[in-house]
Design a protein around this motif. Sequence first.
Motif, PDB file in Angstrom:
ATOM      1  N   ASP A 163       1.041  -1.194  -0.130  1.00 44.03           N
ATOM      2  CA  ASP A 163      -0.481  -0.051   0.068  1.00 44.03           C
ATOM      3  C   ASP A 163       0.993   1.304  -0.178  1.00 44.03           C
ATOM      4  O   ASP A 163       0.731   2.127  -0.883  1.00 44.03           O
ATOM      5  CB  ASP A 163      -0.492  -0.314   1.039  1.00 44.03           C
ATOM      6  CG  ASP A 163      -2.074   1.023   1.761  1.00 44.03           C
ATOM      7  OD1 ASP A 163      -1.315   2.278   1.520  1.00 44.03           O
ATOM      8  OD2 ASP A 163      -2.950   0.935   1.564  1.00 44.03           O
TER       9      ASP A 163
ATOM     10  N   ARG B  55       0.967   4.099  -2.784  1.00 46.23           N
ATOM     11  CA  ARG B  55       0.905   5.853  -2.532  1.00 46.23           C
ATOM     12  C   ARG B  55       2.104   6.881  -2.800  1.00 46.23           C
ATOM     13  O   ARG B  55       2.124   7.280  -3.298  1.00 46.23           O
ATOM     14  CB  ARG B  55       0.606   5.811  -1.159  1.00 46.23           C
ATOM     15  CG  ARG B  55      -0.935   4.859  -0.936  1.00 46.23           C
ATOM     16  CD  ARG B  55      -2.030   5.258   0.544  1.00 46.23           C
ATOM     17  NE  ARG B  55      -2.445   4.451   0.669  1.00 46.23           N
ATOM     18  CZ  ARG B  55      -3.576   5.237   1.737  1.00 46.23           C
ATOM     19  NH1 ARG B  55      -4.300   5.648   1.630  1.00 46.23           N
ATOM     20  NH2 ARG B  55      -3.961   3.457   2.531  1.00 46.23           N
TER      21      ARG B  55
ATOM     22  N   ASP C 206      -9.521   2.430   0.660  1.00 40.61           N
ATOM     23  CA  ASP C 206      -8.690   3.466   0.296  1.00 40.61           C
ATOM     24  C   ASP C 206      -8.527   3.383  -1.383  1.00 40.61           C
ATOM     25  O   ASP C 206      -7.507   4.923  -1.726  1.00 40.61           O
ATOM     26  CB  ASP C 206      -7.581   3.923   0.385  1.00 40.61           C
ATOM     27  CG  ASP C 206      -8.322   4.348   2.403  1.00 40.61           C
ATOM     28  OD1 ASP C 206      -9.028   4.456   2.687  1.00 40.61           O
ATOM     29  OD2 ASP C 206      -7.428   3.977   3.084  1.00 40.61           O
TER      30      ASP C 206
ATOM     31  N   ALA D  31      -8.568  12.596  -3.606  1.00 39.54           N
ATOM     32  CA  ALA D  31      -6.933  11.575  -3.877  1.00 39.54           C
ATOM     33  C   ALA D  31      -7.303  11.139  -5.040  1.00 39.54           C
ATOM     34  O   ALA D  31      -6.039  11.114  -6.367  1.00 39.54           O
ATOM     35  CB  ALA D  31      -6.936  10.462  -3.283  1.00 39.54           C
TER      36      ALA D  31
ATOM     37  N   THR E  88      -9.736  16.244   0.689  1.00 38.35           N
ATOM     38  CA  THR E  88     -10.032  15.477   1.822  1.00 38.35           C
ATOM     39  C   THR E  88      -9.037  15.218   2.074  1.00 38.35           C
ATOM     40  O   THR E  88      -7.406  15.489   1.916  1.00 38.35           O
ATOM     41  CB  THR E  88     -10.831  14.477   0.817  1.00 38.35           C
ATOM     42  OG1 THR E  88      -9.283  13.912  -0.328  1.00 38.35           O
ATOM     43  CG2 THR E  88     -11.783  14.192   0.394  1.00 38.35           C
TER      44      THR E  88
ATOM     45  N   GLN F   6      -6.907  12.252   2.354  1.00 36.21           N
ATOM     46  CA  GLN F   6      -6.392  11.827   1.374  1.00 36.21           C
ATOM     47  C   GLN F   6      -5.996  12.516   0.185  1.00 36.21           C
ATOM     48  O   GLN F   6      -4.433  12.224  -0.903  1.00 36.21           O
ATOM     49  CB  GLN F   6      -6.673  10.154   0.540  1.00 36.21           C
ATOM     50  CG  GLN F   6      -7.278   9.388   1.329  1.00 36.21           C
ATOM     51  CD  GLN F   6      -7.272   7.557   0.768  1.00 36.21           C
ATOM     52  OE1 GLN F   6      -6.413   7.363   0.411  1.00 36.21           O
ATOM     53  NE2 GLN F   6      -8.295   7.396   1.475  1.00 36.21           N
TER      54      GLN F   6
ATOM     55  N   CYS G  92     -13.726  12.434  -4.656  1.00 37.72           N
ATOM     56  CA  CYS G  92     -13.423  12.695  -3.495  1.00 37.72           C
ATOM     57  C   CYS G  92     -15.173  11.471  -3.150  1.00 37.72           C
ATOM     58  O   CYS G  92     -15.771  11.739  -3.975  1.00 37.72           O
ATOM     59  CB  CYS G  92     -13.903  13.012  -2.737  1.00 37.72           C
ATOM     60  SG  CYS G  92     -15.651  14.850  -3.347  1.00 37.72           S
TER      61      CYS G  92
ATOM     62  N   THR H  26       3.985   9.084   6.959  1.00 37.33           N
ATOM     63  CA  THR H  26       3.414   8.295   6.929  1.00 37.33           C
ATOM     64  C   THR H  26       2.482   7.722   8.438  1.00 37.33           C
ATOM     65  O   THR H  26       3.261   8.100   9.361  1.00 37.33           O
ATOM     66  CB  THR H  26       3.008   6.363   7.167  1.00 37.33           C
ATOM     67  OG1 THR H  26       4.639   5.938   7.515  1.00 37.33           O
ATOM     68  CG2 THR H  26       3.671   6.326   5.598  1.00 37.33           C
TER      69      THR H  26
ATOM     70  N   THR I 202      -2.514  10.691  12.688  1.00 34.99           N
ATOM     71  CA  THR I 202      -3.260  11.061  12.066  1.00 34.99           C
ATOM     72  C   THR I 202      -3.614  12.359  11.289  1.00 34.99           C
ATOM     73  O   THR I 202      -3.378  13.187  10.202  1.00 34.99           O
ATOM     74  CB  THR I 202      -4.536   9.923  11.205  1.00 34.99           C
ATOM     75  OG1 THR I 202      -3.319   8.588  10.465  1.00 34.99           O
ATOM     76  CG2 THR I 202      -5.590  10.659  10.297  1.00 34.99           C
TER      77      THR I 202
ATOM     78  N   LEU J 285       0.683   9.804   3.342  1.00 34.47           N
ATOM     79  CA  LEU J 285      -0.040   8.221   3.743  1.00 34.47           C
ATOM     80  C   LEU J 285      -0.503   7.846   4.724  1.00 34.47           C
ATOM     81  O   LEU J 285       0.332   7.758   5.918  1.00 34.47           O
ATOM     82  CB  LEU J 285       0.926   6.965   3.267  1.00 34.47           C
ATOM     83  CG  LEU J 285       2.135   7.403   1.680  1.00 34.47           C
ATOM     84  CD1 LEU J 285       2.323   8.409   1.124  1.00 34.47           C
ATOM     85  CD2 LEU J 285       2.873   6.328   2.123  1.00 34.47           C
TER      86      LEU J 285
ATOM     87  N   VAL K 238      -6.620   5.703   6.277  1.00 35.18           N
ATOM     88  CA  VAL K 238      -8.312   6.669   5.993  1.00 35.18           C
ATOM     89  C   VAL K 238      -9.203   6.246   7.178  1.00 35.18           C
ATOM     90  O   VAL K 238     -10.263   6.127   7.364  1.00 35.18           O
ATOM     91  CB  VAL K 238      -8.365   7.753   4.990  1.00 35.18           C
ATOM     92  CG1 VAL K 238      -9.618   8.392   5.666  1.00 35.18           C
ATOM     93  CG2 VAL K 238      -7.233   8.390   5.034  1.00 35.18           C
TER      94      VAL K 238
END
Length: 567
Positions: free
Chosen positions: A50, A54, A83, A202, A225, A227, A267, A375, A382, A398, A401
């Motif tokens: 992942d 990203r 995601d 994203a 958003t 991401q 989104c 990350t 986060t 990263l 979410v």
Amino acid sequence: MVQALEDEGIAFAFGIPGTHNIELYDVLARSDSVRAVLVTDEQSASFMADGAWRASRQMACVNVVPGAGLTHAMSGIAEAFMDHVPMLVLGCGIRQDSGRAFQLHDVDQQSMIAPVVKATFRPMTGEELYPTIREACRVARSGAPGPVFVEIPANLYMFTHDVGRGPWAAEAAADPPASEALMGRVVQLLADAERPLLYVGAGAAQATEEVRALAELLEAPVSTTFQGKGVFPEDHPLFLWPGFGAAAPKFVRDIADGCDATLAIGCRFGEVGTGSYGLTPPGPLMHVDIDPDALGRNYPADVAISADAGTFLRELLERLGGEPRGQSSALREDIREGHADVWEDWLDDVGGKRVTPAYLLRTAQRVLGPETIYTTDSGNGTFLAMECLRLEVPGQFLAPVDYSCMGYSVPAALGAKLAQPDAPVVALAGDGAFMMTGLEMATAAAEGIGVITLVLRDRELAQIAQFQSTAMNRKVASGVREYDLRHLAAGVGVDFLDMPDDEAVETVLMEANSLASDGKPVLVDVAIDYSRKTFFTKGVVKSNLGRLPIKDQLRLVGRAVARKVTG
């Protein structure tokens, strides 16, 4: 099999070999372009794949054995599914040629994995191996991207086959243009709006220039958003905030409330990104996303268009023409003052007995440079990083979410660093989440992956503890058991640094960067100060409380007040 991986440009195969796929690993050892990376837990393998995508937009592979290998990896696979991260999950299956029942690891993998992948495949002959892998990768990348699962029966690895690998031609599906009527409606609504709001996710990560051009053409404030951080440069005078509802600062809410239309691109209006649905897009709402199932699901759209963000934006810009509305000095000044006030308030905490989050992240960006990839883990880290980091491009924040897995940050950082070896990579790991996957620092040491892991130590599951203390005035089962990070670092062979307060922040980050630049993983014990709640936390509590019936609001508030009074 390996030829298919090489032809797909897959550079990394993360996993743990087992009896069912040792022949595959034997051939991977001879590959010049696919690197097999041994992990400590298959959950980390999927997080690494992942993080690699990203950070670099290059798909990676997860190698798992049947049964437990797959179930261990499923958290990261589900994260990728939620995601929209493409991933090749290369599983094994039991032998299909023996006629025997109750084989080792024999479970119905297809049924288990189906809900969290775009598609499942099971080739039954050697001739099917190469085209199956190629087709699976095409599916993973196409449309709304996501993971795919390929189950290879063990007998196909055990025996040789006459396999033809003819030229492969993936189906090239052109992105259909939006209908003339829908595009015309968008153009008209934007022309009628005095101050439209752009909300970008994203899905527009490959169209950053078009997003910027549209914002400047319309003189529109831009919210992203979580991401979508970096899809619009966050040093731009029109950048508003990641989100714009109750989970954002007051200046953001005021500016968004003053808008009279919303164009949302790439989104889904998911629960986390909207602060538990605590925002209301200024109407009329125009919603554009490549996934038709996302359109109108949570917020009714006046215009809904299923399209690739870049294709849509280029057509829209052409239709709007190149005549900008002209800069609004008042709007830009309101945004500038709003950000300045937030930072002044945040940095007012600097100098205490612990590490101030905003100061830590701002200093990290200054010391480590603008190319740094961060990350995070599910939790407070986060939302602090989402609010405090200022990023210029996508692919540098990263975070888990929508599925929101704890344990994401450390393995995702390793995957990101492997995919982007020249960029500094920092994992912001909560001390609870670190206990889940922190042993992957042993993988970092073994592979020479120079990542910096900042373990944010507050001895609590901070996000849940804050929700508990706010809503209940009591914390239950959210304390983190004490552990010695210095000795853990020594045990897995990585360097250790201590960051007890703000005075140590810059010096420790400089030393960590020097070590990581030499390919040495570093663990940093950060005595983080979580006493100040994030805008996100306060907004989510407010939004959820406000939706309850009055009697339940009074009950919950009364309980918290009573506990505060009585201690």
